[in-house]
Motif scaffolding. Structure first.
Motif, PDB file in Angstrom:
ATOM      1  N   ALA A  96       1.631   6.804  -6.797  1.00  0.00           N
ATOM      2  CA  ALA A  96       0.574   7.750  -7.145  1.00  0.00           C
ATOM      3  C   ALA A  96       1.024   9.190  -6.922  1.00  0.00           C
ATOM      4  CB  ALA A  96      -0.677   7.459  -6.326  1.00  0.00           C
ATOM      5  N   GLU A  97       1.762   9.435  -5.837  1.00  0.00           N
ATOM      6  CA  GLU A  97       2.264  10.784  -5.585  1.00  0.00           C
ATOM      7  C   GLU A  97       3.261  11.216  -6.649  1.00  0.00           C
ATOM      8  OE1 GLU A  97       3.862  10.854  -1.705  1.00  0.00           O
ATOM      9  OE2 GLU A  97       1.927  10.657  -0.680  1.00  0.00           O
ATOM     10  N   GLN A  98       4.123  10.273  -7.072  1.00  0.00           N
ATOM     11  CA  GLN A  98       5.095  10.622  -8.107  1.00  0.00           C
ATOM     12  C   GLN A  98       4.412  10.946  -9.430  1.00  0.00           C
ATOM     13  OE1 GLN A  98       7.796   7.331  -8.223  1.00  0.00           O
ATOM     14  NE2 GLN A  98       8.922   7.981  -6.389  1.00  0.00           N
ATOM     15  N   GLN A 157       2.244   1.765  -3.510  1.00  0.00           N
ATOM     16  CA  GLN A 157       1.236   2.312  -4.412  1.00  0.00           C
ATOM     17  C   GLN A 157       0.996   3.788  -4.139  1.00  0.00           C
ATOM     18  OE1 GLN A 157      -2.213  -0.149  -3.959  1.00  0.00           O
ATOM     19  NE2 GLN A 157      -1.284  -1.940  -4.951  1.00  0.00           N
ATOM     20  N   ALA A 158       0.988   4.163  -2.859  1.00  0.00           N
ATOM     21  CA  ALA A 158       0.789   5.575  -2.524  1.00  0.00           C
ATOM     22  C   ALA A 158       1.935   6.436  -3.033  1.00  0.00           C
ATOM     23  CB  ALA A 158       0.626   5.732  -1.014  1.00  0.00           C
ATOM     24  N   VAL A 159       3.175   5.929  -2.877  1.00  0.00           N
ATOM     25  CA  VAL A 159       4.334   6.684  -3.366  1.00  0.00           C
ATOM     26  C   VAL A 159       4.292   6.820  -4.889  1.00  0.00           C
ATOM     27  CG1 VAL A 159       6.836   6.659  -3.593  1.00  0.00           C
ATOM     28  CG2 VAL A 159       5.782   6.091  -1.405  1.00  0.00           C
ATOM     29  N   SER A 217      -8.643  11.726 -12.165  1.00  0.00           N
ATOM     30  CA  SER A 217      -7.550  10.808 -11.846  1.00  0.00           C
ATOM     31  C   SER A 217      -7.081   9.991 -13.041  1.00  0.00           C
ATOM     32  CB  SER A 217      -7.991   9.854 -10.713  1.00  0.00           C
ATOM     33  OG  SER A 217      -9.152   9.136 -11.108  1.00  0.00           O
ATOM     34  N   ARG A 243       0.824  -1.207   0.000  1.00  0.00           N
ATOM     35  CA  ARG A 243       0.000   0.000   0.000  1.00  0.00           C
ATOM     36  C   ARG A 243       0.859   1.259   0.000  1.00  0.00           C
ATOM     37  NH1 ARG A 243      -3.223  -3.122   3.623  1.00  0.00           N
ATOM     38  NH2 ARG A 243      -2.152  -2.166   5.393  1.00  0.00           N
ATOM     39  N   GLU A 244       1.953   1.217   0.759  1.00  0.00           N
ATOM     40  CA  GLU A 244       2.843   2.370   0.763  1.00  0.00           C
ATOM     41  C   GLU A 244       3.491   2.585  -0.602  1.00  0.00           C
ATOM     42  OE1 GLU A 244       5.703   2.228   3.818  1.00  0.00           O
ATOM     43  OE2 GLU A 244       4.269   2.393   5.462  1.00  0.00           O
TER      44      GLU A 244
END
Length: 283
Positions: free
Chosen positions: A107-109, A103-105, A181, A100-101
């Motif tokens: 998405a932020e990039q 994927q979050a990173v 998105s 999950r982390e």
């Protein structure tokens, strides 16, 4: 937890040369046996040394010699004497949390990188399909200097100098959406542009594709600007002739001669029965 370099700096500042943890640390290298021997030796109590007085010729009675105090401890003993605080080792994260982390990173990039912005126009001149970068972002007007230069290039290539708009005539603009998105990065732009061009080529069956300008080269030909003045074979699109943008040709007149040589090499693809010399590109 601090880094190894900072930990060593702290120990040097406290003049501690030997440091051993109370418990085995995770992912730590095993302790060296030599250090353990030093610690065991230092932990033993130091022997008490008694000093016998030496008789001296004196009228007064010698004072009784006081027994010597215990010898000072060795530097190794002083090193292990401070009690180090217990280090809290974080528990290893579960694979699901790590995923999950990640994927979050990611998405932020993706959100941090702005999508490419360009406008391209699809035109047809004879049996050649043109994908041209629009310098102003809007469709060509009859008096635009870039459009006049494009007409000169078509005449020099023995093609009709009044190119026709393809489809509904609307430029290919990117990004498609200004909010939401939806992935609108470089790969999505390439797939979209190649899909539109491939559909038009399949319907019209042109002999060659002209890619004019950096966005056309990058998102249709998958090449950079330095790949101009040559022919490329693009999967799904066929043979394409790469050219710099119209604005660059106007700013750098010397590049027209290089473009003219490339056009002469590729001209037999769209001109049947080529003979004699052809007209030069207008300055």
């Amino acid at each position: 937890m601090i880094t190894e370099s900072r930990r060593r700096a702290f120990l040097d500042a406290m003049q501690i040369t030997t440091w051993l943890p109370r418990a085995e640390l995770p992912f730590a290298a095993p302790s060296r046996p030599a250090l353990l021997q030093i610690v065991e030796t230092a932990s033993e109590p130091a022997p008490v040394v008694e000093i016998q007085p030496t008789p001296q010729p004196s009228r007064t009675a010698p004072e009784p010699a006081a027994p010597a105090t215990a010898a000072s401890a060795s530097p190794a003993a002083d090193a292990v004497r401070p009690v180090m605080p217990r280090i809290a080792v974080p528990e290893p994260k579960k694979p699901a949390a790590k995923a999950r982390e990640a994927q979050a990173v990611a998405a932020e990039q993706k959100a941090a990188v702005p999508p490419p912005r360009f406008a391209l126009q699809l035109l047809r001149a004879g049996n050649v399909l043109l994908l041209v970068e629009l310098p102003t972002g809007e469709s060509f007007q009859s008096r635009d200097p870039a459009y006049i230069l494009l007409k000169d290039l078509l005449r020099a290539a023995r093609l009709p100098d009044s190119p026709q708009q393809v489809g509904d005539g609307e430029p290919i603009r990117w990004p498609l959406l200004h909010r939401g998105s939806l992935d609108q990065g470089g790969e999505a732009a390439r797939d979209y542009v190649q899909g539109v061009v491939a559909a038009e080529l399949e319907e019209m069956g042109c002999a060659c594709l002209w890619l004019i300008g950096s966005p056309a080269l990058r998102f249709a030909g998958e090449v950079e600007v330095d790949a101009c003045y040559r022919e490329l074979t693009i999967e799904g699109l066929g043979v394409a002739l790469t050219m710099p943008g119209l604005e660059q040709l106007m700013e750098q007149p010397g590049s027209k001669a290089q473009l003219w040589r490339a056009m002469r090499r590729s001209m037999p693809r769209w001109v049947i029965g080529l003979s004699g010399s052809t007209s030069s590109v207008h300055e």
